[in-house]
Enzyme design. Sequence first.
Site, PDB file in Angstrom:
ATOM      1  N   GLU A   1      43.486  48.851  51.906  1.00 11.69           N
ATOM      2  CA  GLU A   1      41.999  48.984  51.992  1.00 11.69           C
ATOM      3  C   GLU A   1      41.791  50.387  52.697  1.00 11.69           C
ATOM      4  OE1 GLU A   1      39.194  47.704  51.203  1.00 11.69           O
ATOM      5  OE2 GLU A   1      39.629  45.448  50.757  1.00 11.69           O
TER       6      GLU A   1
ATOM      7  N   HIS B   1      40.287  48.800  42.520  1.00 13.23           N
ATOM      8  CA  HIS B   1      39.949  47.617  42.211  1.00 13.23           C
ATOM      9  C   HIS B   1      39.175  47.522  41.003  1.00 13.23           C
ATOM     10  CE1 HIS B   1      38.299  43.801  44.645  1.00 13.23           C
ATOM     11  NE2 HIS B   1      39.083  43.499  43.609  1.00 13.23           N
TER      12      HIS B   1
ATOM     13  N   ASP C   1      34.891  49.671  43.740  1.00 13.19           N
ATOM     14  CA  ASP C   1      35.702  50.484  44.567  1.00 13.19           C
ATOM     15  C   ASP C   1      36.939  50.838  44.016  1.00 13.19           C
ATOM     16  OD1 ASP C   1      36.298  47.870  44.595  1.00 13.19           O
ATOM     17  OD2 ASP C   1      37.542  47.988  46.408  1.00 13.19           O
TER      18      ASP C   1
END
Length: 243
Positions: free
Chosen positions: A94, A136, A146
């Site tokens: 992330e 993603h 994303d």
Amino acid sequence: MWLKIRNNYSPNFNTRKRQKKNIKYIIIHYTGMKNELLALNRLTDFKSNVSSHYFIKKNGKILNLVPDLYEAWHAGKSSWKNIQSLNRYSIGIEIQNSGHENFYEKFPNKQMNSVKKLLRFLTKKYRINCKNILGHSDIAPNRKKDPGEKFPWKELAKVKLAHWHQLNEKELVKCRLKKINSLEKKKFFINLYKIGYTKIKSKSFNNNKRLLVKAFQRRFRQGLVNGISDQECLILSKNLIKS
Ligand SMILES: [Zn+2]
């Protein structure tokens, strides 16, 4: 290579340990949260049911939220090639960025340097092919945007950390917005499936097709994300399956 990683564990992972050889993919995300504190709170809150293995701050600091050998919950419903549910086979990273819903700011250099360092470290450790470093949106094109069209995949490709084409971009851009016929469109989609994107099922076919084209563009044709396949997209896709 020395990589400084701090721990900040999340409870959101499967407690059954997986084998090292099952780690074949790396999935890149942005948090889509306005700030790091909000993002970290969510990724470590047992009520949220989401997490990732790593979190990269804007200043480049790297946090480890879930140990590599445990399945973190980052990909959700997803597929690539013949694989369903990428969580089992991947490491999730992330990256702090407020995302399309907010300001969708540029990814700062300090942050990108850490992304590169971490990718280098992980690809070596688990022998991951750079073609298996995905966004993603690649694995869930109908749900996710994303890390999006501002994520510098080309920069990563220069240091062999991403799949990229081998075409002259000045020539390529001349084919932008040039129409393709229905046969060429078919070829384009076949190429997308060869790259690894998952075949669309008949349910809401046209909408999902548009979202798939957008995912492809966010990744490989960042200059224009319009969901419409054109000559540039077709040429790009042809080159990508060869390179
Ligand atoms: Zn994501």
